[in-house]
Design a protein around this motif. Structure first.
Motif, PDB file in Angstrom:
ATOM      1  N   GLU A  11      35.681  27.613  27.143  1.00 19.87           N
ATOM      2  CA  GLU A  11      34.718  27.380  26.071  1.00 19.87           C
ATOM      3  C   GLU A  11      35.410  27.490  24.712  1.00 19.87           C
ATOM      4  OE1 GLU A  11      31.741  30.272  26.871  1.00 19.87           O
ATOM      5  OE2 GLU A  11      30.991  29.229  28.661  1.00 19.87           O
ATOM      6  N   PHE A  12      36.370  28.420  24.606  1.00 21.55           N
ATOM      7  CA  PHE A  12      37.109  28.539  23.348  1.00 21.55           C
ATOM      8  C   PHE A  12      37.922  27.284  23.078  1.00 21.55           C
ATOM      9  CE2 PHE A  12      40.804  29.411  20.776  1.00 21.55           C
ATOM     10  CZ  PHE A  12      40.260  30.082  19.694  1.00 21.55           C
ATOM     11  N   TYR A  13      38.606  26.739  24.097  1.00 18.19           N
ATOM     12  CA  TYR A  13      39.395  25.513  23.906  1.00 18.19           C
ATOM     13  C   TYR A  13      38.514  24.377  23.386  1.00 18.19           C
ATOM     14  CZ  TYR A  13      43.274  27.613  26.561  1.00 18.19           C
ATOM     15  OH  TYR A  13      44.296  28.411  26.985  1.00 18.19           O
ATOM     16  N   ILE A  16      37.489  25.171  19.642  1.00 18.80           N
ATOM     17  CA  ILE A  16      38.539  24.988  18.632  1.00 18.80           C
ATOM     18  C   ILE A  16      38.863  23.516  18.448  1.00 18.80           C
ATOM     19  CG2 ILE A  16      40.552  25.153  20.162  1.00 18.80           C
ATOM     20  CD1 ILE A  16      40.284  26.855  16.742  1.00 18.80           C
ATOM     21  N   ARG A  17      38.631  22.709  19.471  1.00 17.76           N
ATOM     22  CA  ARG A  17      38.876  21.273  19.335  1.00 17.76           C
ATOM     23  C   ARG A  17      37.937  20.656  18.309  1.00 17.76           C
ATOM     24  NH1 ARG A  17      38.159  18.971  24.723  1.00 17.76           N
ATOM     25  NH2 ARG A  17      40.155  20.012  25.075  1.00 17.76           N
ATOM     26  N   PHE A  18      36.702  21.142  18.277  1.00 14.55           N
ATOM     27  CA  PHE A  18      35.714  20.559  17.357  1.00 14.55           C
ATOM     28  C   PHE A  18      35.559  21.371  16.070  1.00 14.55           C
ATOM     29  CE2 PHE A  18      34.445  18.926  21.551  1.00 14.55           C
ATOM     30  CZ  PHE A  18      34.429  17.576  21.265  1.00 14.55           C
ATOM     31  N   ASN A  19      36.243  22.495  16.007  1.00 12.57           N
ATOM     32  CA  ASN A  19      36.194  23.334  14.800  1.00 12.57           C
ATOM     33  C   ASN A  19      37.606  23.802  14.472  1.00 12.57           C
ATOM     34  OD1 ASN A  19      33.044  23.887  14.542  1.00 12.57           O
ATOM     35  ND2 ASN A  19      33.600  24.133  16.701  1.00 12.57           N
ATOM     36  N   ASN A  20      38.511  22.840  14.329  1.00 15.65           N
ATOM     37  CA  ASN A  20      39.928  23.165  14.181  1.00 15.65           C
ATOM     38  C   ASN A  20      40.238  23.465  12.722  1.00 15.65           C
ATOM     39  OD1 ASN A  20      42.854  23.133  14.327  1.00 15.65           O
ATOM     40  ND2 ASN A  20      42.578  22.132  16.308  1.00 15.65           N
ATOM     41  N   ASN A  21      39.865  24.678  12.314  1.00 15.71           N
ATOM     42  CA  ASN A  21      40.081  25.070  10.927  1.00 15.71           C
ATOM     43  C   ASN A  21      40.234  26.586  10.842  1.00 15.71           C
ATOM     44  OD1 ASN A  21      37.277  26.276  10.400  1.00 15.71           O
ATOM     45  ND2 ASN A  21      36.770  24.184  11.053  1.00 15.71           N
ATOM     46  N   ARG A  22      40.792  27.032   9.740  1.00 16.15           N
ATOM     47  CA  ARG A  22      41.118  28.445   9.542  1.00 16.15           C
ATOM     48  C   ARG A  22      39.866  29.316   9.561  1.00 16.15           C
ATOM     49  NH1 ARG A  22      42.096  31.660   4.845  1.00 16.15           N
ATOM     50  NH2 ARG A  22      43.692  33.278   5.219  1.00 16.15           N
ATOM     51  N   GLU A  23      38.791  28.815   8.979  1.00 22.81           N
ATOM     52  CA  GLU A  23      37.567  29.602   8.895  1.00 22.81           C
ATOM     53  C   GLU A  23      37.013  29.910  10.290  1.00 22.81           C
ATOM     54  OE1 GLU A  23      38.583  27.812   5.259  1.00 22.81           O
ATOM     55  OE2 GLU A  23      38.174  26.805   7.180  1.00 22.81           O
ATOM     56  N   ALA A  35      39.769  36.272  25.321  1.00 22.39           N
ATOM     57  CA  ALA A  35      39.565  35.239  26.336  1.00 22.39           C
ATOM     58  C   ALA A  35      40.782  34.361  26.564  1.00 22.39           C
ATOM     59  CB  ALA A  35      38.375  34.353  25.943  1.00 22.39           C
ATOM     60  N   VAL A  36      41.682  34.300  25.587  1.00 21.61           N
ATOM     61  CA  VAL A  36      42.844  33.403  25.695  1.00 21.61           C
ATOM     62  C   VAL A  36      44.150  34.198  25.672  1.00 21.61           C
ATOM     63  CG1 VAL A  36      44.053  31.427  24.692  1.00 21.61           C
ATOM     64  CG2 VAL A  36      41.558  31.541  24.602  1.00 21.61           C
ATOM     65  N   ARG A  37      44.419  34.863  24.577  1.00 23.81           N
ATOM     66  CA  ARG A  37      45.722  35.529  24.417  1.00 23.81           C
ATOM     67  C   ARG A  37      45.948  36.636  25.451  1.00 23.81           C
ATOM     68  NH1 ARG A  37      50.642  34.424  21.901  1.00 23.81           N
ATOM     69  NH2 ARG A  37      51.802  36.377  21.863  1.00 23.81           N
ATOM     70  N   LYS A  38      44.972  37.481  25.668  1.00 17.42           N
ATOM     71  CA  LYS A  38      45.131  38.630  26.568  1.00 17.42           C
ATOM     72  C   LYS A  38      45.441  38.176  27.998  1.00 17.42           C
ATOM     73  CE  LYS A  38      42.823  42.897  28.073  1.00 17.42           C
ATOM     74  NZ  LYS A  38      42.609  42.581  29.500  1.00 17.42           N
ATOM     75  N   SER A 108      44.535  24.201  29.730  1.00 17.29           N
ATOM     76  CA  SER A 108      43.567  23.602  28.818  1.00 17.29           C
ATOM     77  C   SER A 108      42.211  23.619  29.507  1.00 17.29           C
ATOM     78  CB  SER A 108      43.958  22.161  28.468  1.00 17.29           C
ATOM     79  OG  SER A 108      43.719  21.300  29.574  1.00 17.29           O
ATOM     80  N   ASP A 109      41.202  23.070  28.846  1.00 16.38           N
ATOM     81  CA  ASP A 109      39.893  23.035  29.484  1.00 16.38           C
ATOM     82  C   ASP A 109      39.829  21.990  30.600  1.00 16.38           C
ATOM     83  OD1 ASP A 109      40.035  20.865  27.796  1.00 16.38           O
ATOM     84  OD2 ASP A 109      37.978  21.029  27.074  1.00 16.38           O
ATOM     85  N   GLN A 110      40.916  21.236  30.784  1.00 18.86           N
ATOM     86  CA  GLN A 110      40.991  20.256  31.871  1.00 18.86           C
ATOM     87  C   GLN A 110      41.612  20.836  33.133  1.00 18.86           C
ATOM     88  OE1 GLN A 110      39.582  17.090  31.320  1.00 18.86           O
ATOM     89  NE2 GLN A 110      38.959  18.230  29.492  1.00 18.86           N
ATOM     90  N   GLY A 111      42.272  21.985  33.026  1.00 16.72           N
ATOM     91  CA  GLY A 111      42.933  22.586  34.171  1.00 16.72           C
ATOM     92  C   GLY A 111      44.260  23.196  33.759  1.00 16.72           C
ATOM     93  N   ALA A 112      45.101  23.476  34.762  1.00 17.58           N
ATOM     94  CA  ALA A 112      46.393  24.113  34.520  1.00 17.58           C
ATOM     95  C   ALA A 112      47.502  23.296  35.161  1.00 17.58           C
ATOM     96  CB  ALA A 112      46.399  25.536  35.088  1.00 17.58           C
ATOM     97  N   SER A 113      48.722  23.510  34.681  1.00 16.45           N
ATOM     98  CA  SER A 113      49.902  22.895  35.279  1.00 16.45           C
ATOM     99  C   SER A 113      51.077  23.833  35.060  1.00 16.45           C
ATOM    100  CB  SER A 113      50.187  21.514  34.688  1.00 16.45           C
ATOM    101  OG  SER A 113      50.421  21.603  33.297  1.00 16.45           O
ATOM    102  N   TYR A 114      52.073  23.714  35.918  1.00 11.79           N
ATOM    103  CA  TYR A 114      53.252  24.562  35.791  1.00 11.79           C
ATOM    104  C   TYR A 114      54.416  23.896  36.489  1.00 11.79           C
ATOM    105  CZ  TYR A 114      52.040  25.976  40.579  1.00 11.79           C
ATOM    106  OH  TYR A 114      51.736  25.978  41.919  1.00 11.79           O
TER     107      TYR A 114
END
Length: 224
Positions: A11-13, A16-23, A35-38, A108-114
């Motif tokens: 949900e965060f990804y 941020i895609r639709f609100n890609n700004n510092r604020e 939800a992401v970094r940790k 990403s919100d589409q899945g993972a790869s490695y």
């Protein structure tokens, strides 16, 4: 301890895609961190023992391996300040970030790869591989055997390079490469949201160990 990513990660990804700004990011730092970094740092830590066993020279520190959300927009047409995806890479210290061979993970919100690969061309390494293919093709085939059917090869091909007729068919796609990555996609979000993700990645990293060691042990020559 890594427990998997959550619905809030994806949900965060999307947010941020639709609100890609510092604020937006400043107002949602807690969301990003929890939800992401940790979980990314926890995944990095979970994979570290496997990566270090493959090569103790690979850097496994989360602060060096996990990419920041900030984008480098100096030379990009897209001036969005933040990434709407995440990635980490385990690479040797002291080598160029883009040219060094390393293990990676992307989400990403589409899945993972490695997988295992080089971001940009590394002609000396790939010239060494070409020589190995000509001199000892059975050695290269043996290193690739554990990966068959599990990874997809993507490569930057030298278009005018001809493949010698003695090169085995299984190695023909490798011969003209100047960069590559072997990648596996995970589109099953039940796996991505569970501790099994770390176990699966670690297992596949171990399967790539023979190829990694072959490539890092090659005699590298400048491609003329």
């Amino acid at each position: 301890m890594f427990q998997g990513f959550t619905s809030e990660t994806f949900e965060f990804y999307m947010a941020i895609r639709f609100n890609n700004n510092r604020e937006f990011l400043q107002a949602n730092q807690e969301w990003y961190q929890s939800a992401v970094r940790k979980p990314l740092v926890e995944l990095c830590q979970a994979l570290a023992p496997t990566v270090e066993a493959i090569d103790p020279q690979l850097d496994t520190r989360p602060g060096r391996c996990v990419a920041r959300i900030n984008r480098d927009t100096r030379y990009a047409r897209d001036k969005s300040p933040y990434r709407d995806h995440s990635f980490m890479k385990f690479r040797r210290l002291g080598e160029g970030r883009d040219q060094t061979l390393g293990f990676y993970f992307e989400l990403s919100d589409q899945g993972a790869s490695y997988g295992l690969g080089i971001y940009h061309r590394n002609l000396p390494m790939m010239e060494g591989l070409r020589q190995a293919i000509l001199d000892r093709p059975e050695r290269v085939l043996e290193a690739l055997a554990p990966l068959e059917g599990r990874f997809v090869l993507h490569g930057d091909v030298i278009k005018r390079m001809k493949t010698p007729p003695q090169v085995p068919a299984a190695l023909a796609p490798w011969y003209p490469l100047r960069a590559f990555y072997l990648e596996k996609d995970i589109l099953d979000f039940d796996v991505i949201k569970s501790p099994r993700l770390a176990q699966q990645i670690a297992g596949d990293y171990r399967l790539a160990q023979p190829l990694y060691r072959l490539l890092t042990g090659l005699d590298r020559k400048e491609d003329l």
